[in-house]
Design a protein around this motif. Structure first.
Motif, PDB file in Angstrom:
ATOM      1  N   TYR A  45       0.792  84.649 -56.528  1.00 57.46           N
ATOM      2  CA  TYR A  45       1.608  85.888 -56.295  1.00 57.46           C
ATOM      3  C   TYR A  45       2.224  86.720 -57.322  1.00 57.46           C
ATOM      4  O   TYR A  45       2.418  88.053 -57.289  1.00 57.46           O
ATOM      5  CB  TYR A  45       3.017  85.550 -55.527  1.00 57.46           C
ATOM      6  CG  TYR A  45       4.266  85.151 -56.281  1.00 57.46           C
ATOM      7  CD1 TYR A  45       4.248  83.893 -56.752  1.00 57.46           C
ATOM      8  CD2 TYR A  45       5.233  86.194 -56.455  1.00 57.46           C
ATOM      9  CE1 TYR A  45       5.306  83.462 -57.500  1.00 57.46           C
ATOM     10  CE2 TYR A  45       6.393  85.527 -57.454  1.00 57.46           C
ATOM     11  CZ  TYR A  45       6.549  84.349 -57.684  1.00 57.46           C
ATOM     12  OH  TYR A  45       7.276  83.916 -58.660  1.00 57.46           O
ATOM     13  N   ARG A  98      -0.760  84.872 -46.942  1.00 57.78           N
ATOM     14  CA  ARG A  98      -0.329  86.278 -47.004  1.00 57.78           C
ATOM     15  C   ARG A  98       1.089  86.489 -47.033  1.00 57.78           C
ATOM     16  O   ARG A  98       1.621  87.125 -47.565  1.00 57.78           O
ATOM     17  CB  ARG A  98      -0.983  86.766 -46.176  1.00 57.78           C
ATOM     18  CG  ARG A  98      -1.015  88.382 -46.231  1.00 57.78           C
ATOM     19  CD  ARG A  98      -1.628  89.360 -45.174  1.00 57.78           C
ATOM     20  NE  ARG A  98      -1.133  88.847 -43.863  1.00 57.78           N
ATOM     21  CZ  ARG A  98      -1.587  88.963 -42.787  1.00 57.78           C
ATOM     22  NH1 ARG A  98      -2.982  89.258 -42.568  1.00 57.78           N
ATOM     23  NH2 ARG A  98      -1.240  88.403 -41.608  1.00 57.78           N
ATOM     24  N   ASN A  99       1.635  85.959 -46.098  1.00 57.56           N
ATOM     25  CA  ASN A  99       3.129  85.990 -46.023  1.00 57.56           C
ATOM     26  C   ASN A  99       4.086  85.302 -47.094  1.00 57.56           C
ATOM     27  O   ASN A  99       5.127  85.902 -47.559  1.00 57.56           O
ATOM     28  CB  ASN A  99       3.657  85.440 -44.481  1.00 57.56           C
ATOM     29  CG  ASN A  99       3.349  86.447 -43.394  1.00 57.56           C
ATOM     30  OD1 ASN A  99       2.448  87.171 -43.609  1.00 57.56           O
ATOM     31  ND2 ASN A  99       4.129  86.388 -42.420  1.00 57.56           N
ATOM     32  N   THR A 102       3.655  87.997 -49.817  1.00 59.13           N
ATOM     33  CA  THR A 102       4.590  89.043 -49.581  1.00 59.13           C
ATOM     34  C   THR A 102       6.105  88.631 -49.561  1.00 59.13           C
ATOM     35  O   THR A 102       6.646  89.633 -50.257  1.00 59.13           O
ATOM     36  CB  THR A 102       4.326  89.538 -48.062  1.00 59.13           C
ATOM     37  OG1 THR A 102       2.799  89.616 -47.730  1.00 59.13           O
ATOM     38  CG2 THR A 102       5.017  90.887 -47.775  1.00 59.13           C
ATOM     39  N   ARG A 105       6.869  88.263 -53.321  1.00 60.97           N
ATOM     40  CA  ARG A 105       6.920  89.519 -53.957  1.00 60.97           C
ATOM     41  C   ARG A 105       8.089  90.427 -53.537  1.00 60.97           C
ATOM     42  O   ARG A 105       8.421  91.328 -54.088  1.00 60.97           O
ATOM     43  CB  ARG A 105       5.706  90.403 -53.825  1.00 60.97           C
ATOM     44  CG  ARG A 105       4.603  89.767 -54.454  1.00 60.97           C
ATOM     45  CD  ARG A 105       3.254  90.536 -54.526  1.00 60.97           C
ATOM     46  NE  ARG A 105       2.352  90.138 -55.110  1.00 60.97           N
ATOM     47  CZ  ARG A 105       0.861  90.544 -54.828  1.00 60.97           C
ATOM     48  NH1 ARG A 105       0.678  91.280 -53.887  1.00 60.97           N
ATOM     49  NH2 ARG A 105       0.060  89.804 -55.497  1.00 60.97           N
ATOM     50  N   GLY A 106       8.454  90.286 -52.308  1.00 63.94           N
ATOM     51  CA  GLY A 106       9.700  90.986 -51.727  1.00 63.94           C
ATOM     52  C   GLY A 106      11.124  90.595 -52.243  1.00 63.94           C
ATOM     53  O   GLY A 106      12.098  91.187 -52.205  1.00 63.94           O
ATOM     54  N   VAL A 137       9.988  85.138 -43.930  1.00 67.14           N
ATOM     55  CA  VAL A 137       8.663  85.640 -43.929  1.00 67.14           C
ATOM     56  C   VAL A 137       7.288  84.668 -44.105  1.00 67.14           C
ATOM     57  O   VAL A 137       6.547  84.788 -43.005  1.00 67.14           O
ATOM     58  CB  VAL A 137       8.245  86.695 -45.211  1.00 67.14           C
ATOM     59  CG1 VAL A 137       7.192  87.354 -45.085  1.00 67.14           C
ATOM     60  CG2 VAL A 137       9.686  87.546 -45.332  1.00 67.14           C
TER      61      VAL A 137
END
Ligand SMILES: Nc1ncnc2c1ncn2[C@@H]1O[C@H](COP(=O)(O)OP(=O)(O)OP(=O)(O)O)[C@@H](O)[C@H]1O
Ligand SMILES: [Mg+2]
Lengths: 215, 410
Positions: A45, A98-99, A102, A105-106, A137
């Motif tokens: 990530y 992918r989640n 994400t 990174r969020g 997520v």
């Protein structure tokens, strides 16, 4: 209609066994996919290029039609349980990876800066701060993967895999005979019920494992 | 003030908690140093402010002190130990860190947030619980109400309070603060600043505080480092000296116009002599009030109520208008000034009230005296004189001058 319910009632033990086998292989595949995906997600990530590459490869594998993938796996893994499990793991990877990326990174950079500024090391930050904050997520990714491979697992019966697909393929093989439709609909209904159950399960799991502070 | 155990001996200033020696930072891929040879001593128990224009390197410098950014060259000395290459995580547990966005952990309760560093240091659970309650009390938040809440359930001001409490949790000698109050509305900011100053009188931490607001710097700082481009120190001194004797045009510019006005924020009403003003009870008869007015050189009398609280200013003209009740004549004397207020607040009140003077009251609201334009003028003259003397005194020390410091101004 009446006949169909009679059919379900007569075959209840058989259908239950198929559903359990179906759930088992899906859960096993999801468990393996979770471990792989979260590991991969954590590793990539912070590296945007590698992350993009990994996600592209996983995305491409999702576009392989499941029948073709099962067929391709026969020479490597033979028939039955193993090729189905492998294929299901492959399909389950992308949404979770992918989640994970994400979600990680969020995480608010200010939160990470204060964690680092207070003397939390890299691993501790990951385990205590980043993963818990990314968890909702990630869990969504797991839920999406589960529902998706519940359906794909049914097709696994084509290579002699376990589960509700068996009745579906049996029914399809004898289209025209009186029990064909009952078999297909019964198996399909089983998959739908499993999907609904998994949604309830993940909803409860999310409630239990997500901090009140980020709900 | 003496300096027991001081390493450099001689100097009367307190021992440095943090020394930055020729600190330089060049970010990868840049041609210029972002920080360029910064040398600075941060004295124990003081609030040192880094103030300067955006991009001057305040944040970078602060983050080099706890090594969130590794210096390219130079040394960082903490309590006499070179910490330039020790384990940064261990170092950071000895320094509180507060940032503008606070960065509370949203998935943890307020109590768990505050307990972060004590947990890292493996304190016993009982000790942690006691400490958390103590800290919440200290920053003015009821532990029973707030300990179990989550950050999203707090206001911005409360979050910043928790941020400060979290930074102080393991009682570190040093706290680094990067624009801690600048994302907060002006009224709450003022309140947080006052509370923090109040707290500091008890805890006496060494605090490095970054702001881009010169007014905040003047209010909060024991010393201010005004940073120019690339963290070059334009001036490092007390707020008084910086305001009255800016070292160069950059500093003058940065202070902006109204340096004298700003200096008024440095003095509190308790620090200046109050003026004796003629007073009278509101229910006194007009003749005795008029008599009092005539006997004083002030143009008005301050009316007090039965609890001795200032109510109105009345002059001779007001007293002549016999048809109006006294309480509706003259000028209002409220709100009165509290003794902790600054001269700046007082001046503001005077201008608002049109009276050219403001009544000062104690905590109960009872009349203590009056502060007028003359008082403020005198305070400005004193400050200017003191600062000039201090400035000269230091020059003499540096050049080994032996002449009397009491030398009158020419
Ligand atoms: N990680 C980084 N990489 C490259 N350059 C950086 C980095 N961090 C800061 N800089 C540069 O270093 C200089 C100083 O930045 P810094 O953030 O310390 O300024 P500042 O005084 O805190 O400004 P502000 O008041 O806007 O917060 C700027 O020119 C900035 O662009
Ligand atoms: Mg900054």
């Amino acid at each position: 209609m009446r006949d169909f319910f009679d059919y379900l009632w007569q075959r209840r033990d058989h259908l239950f066994d198929l559903a359990v086998a179906h759930a088992k292989i899906v859960l096993t595949a999801i468990a393996i996919a979770i471990v792989i995906s979260i590991l991969v997600g954590v590793l990539v990530y912070r590296r945007p290029r590698i992350a993009a590459f990994v996600l592209a490869v996983q995305g491409a594998s999702l576009t392989i039609p499941s029948l073709a993938l099962f067929g391709l796996l026969i020479p490597i893994a033979g028939l039955g349980y193993r090729p189905v499990l492998i294929a299901l793991v492959i399909y389950a990877l992308l949404p979770i990876t992918r989640n994970t990326v994400t979600g990680l990174r969020g995480v608010d950079p200010a939160v990470l800066e204060s964690a680092e500024g207070m003397g939390m090391g890299r691993l501790r930050r990951l385990l205590r701060i980043e993963l818990p904050l990314a968890w909702p997520v990630i869990l969504t990714g797991i839920r999406v993967s589960t529902v998706m491979i519940l359906g794909i697992a049914a097709i696994g019966a084509y290579v002699d895999g376990p589960g509700l697909g068996r009745d579906i393929f049996d029914g399809l093989a004898r289209i025209g005979s009186p029990t064909a439709v009952d078999l297909v609909v019964g198996g399909t209904l089983g998959v739908i019920v499993l999907a609904l159950l998994s949604d309830v399960f993940y909803f409860l799991l999310g409630r239990l494992t997500t901090s009140k502070g980020i709900r | 003030m003496t300096n027991p155990g001081g390493k450099d001996g001689g100097a009367s200033r307190p021992e440095a908690m943090i020394e930055l020696k020729d600190l330089t930072k060049r970010f990868p891929g840049q041609k210029q140093n972002a920080i360029d040879g910064l040398t600075l001593e941060i004295p124990t128990g003081e609030i040192v402010i880094f103030v300067g224009p955006s991009g001057s390197g305040k944040t970078t410098t602060l983050r080099m002190i706890n090594r969130l950014i590794e210096p390219t060259s130079g040394r960082i000395i903490l309590e006499g130990d070179d910490v330039t290459s020790v384990n940064p995580d261990k170092l950071r547990r000895r320094m509180g860190y507060v940032i503008q966005q606070v960065g509370l952990f949203p998935h943890l309760t307020i109590a768990e947030n505050i307990a972060t560093v004590p947990k890292l240091l493996r304190w016993k659970r009982d000790r942690i619980n006691t400490r958390v309650e103590e800290l919440l009390d200290m920053v003015g938040m009821e532990p029973a109400t707030y300990a179990k809440r989550y950050p999203k359930e707090l206001s911005g001001g409360q979050r910043q309070r928790v941020g400060v409490a979290r930074a102080m949790a393991a009682d570190p000698p040093v706290i680094l603060m990067d624009e801690p109050f600048s994302a907060i509305d002006p009224i709450t900011r003022g309140r947080l600043q006052n509370e923090f100053l109040q707290l500091q009188t008890q805890i006496r931490k060494t605090i490095v505080f970054v702001t881009h607001d010169i007014d905040e710097a003047i209010k909060m700082g024991d010393r201010i480092a005004i940073l120019d481009d690339r963290s070059h120190i334009a001036q490092f001194d007390t707020p008084e000296t910086i305001l009255s004797a800016p070292a160069n045009a950059f500093v003058e510019d940065f202070i902006g116009s109204g340096a004298s006005l700003k200096r008024l924020n440095l003095t509190r009403v308790t620090d200046v002599p109050l003026v004796d003003w003629p007073t009278a009870n509101v229910s006194a008869d007009r003749e005795s009030i008029r008599e009092r007015l005539l006997r004083s050189d002030k143009g008005s009398v301050l009316l007090l109520d039965d609890e001795h609280r200032p109510v109105r200013w009345v002059n001779a003209g007001d007293l002549d208008r016999s048809d109006e009740p006294l309480l509706e004549t003259g000028l209002s004397a409220t709100p009165a000034i509290e003794q902790q207020a600054t001269l700046f607040d007082s001046l503001n009140e005077m201008l608002n009230s049109l009276q050219g003077a403001a009544a000062v009251v104690d905590q109960e609201g009872a009349y203590k005296g009056v502060i007028d334009i003359e008082t403020i003028g005198a305070a400005i003259r004193t400050m200017r004189g003191e600062a000039r003397q201090r400035y000269r005194g230091e020059e003499e020390q540096q050049t080994g001058g032996l002449e009397s410091r009491e030398e009158p101004e020419s």
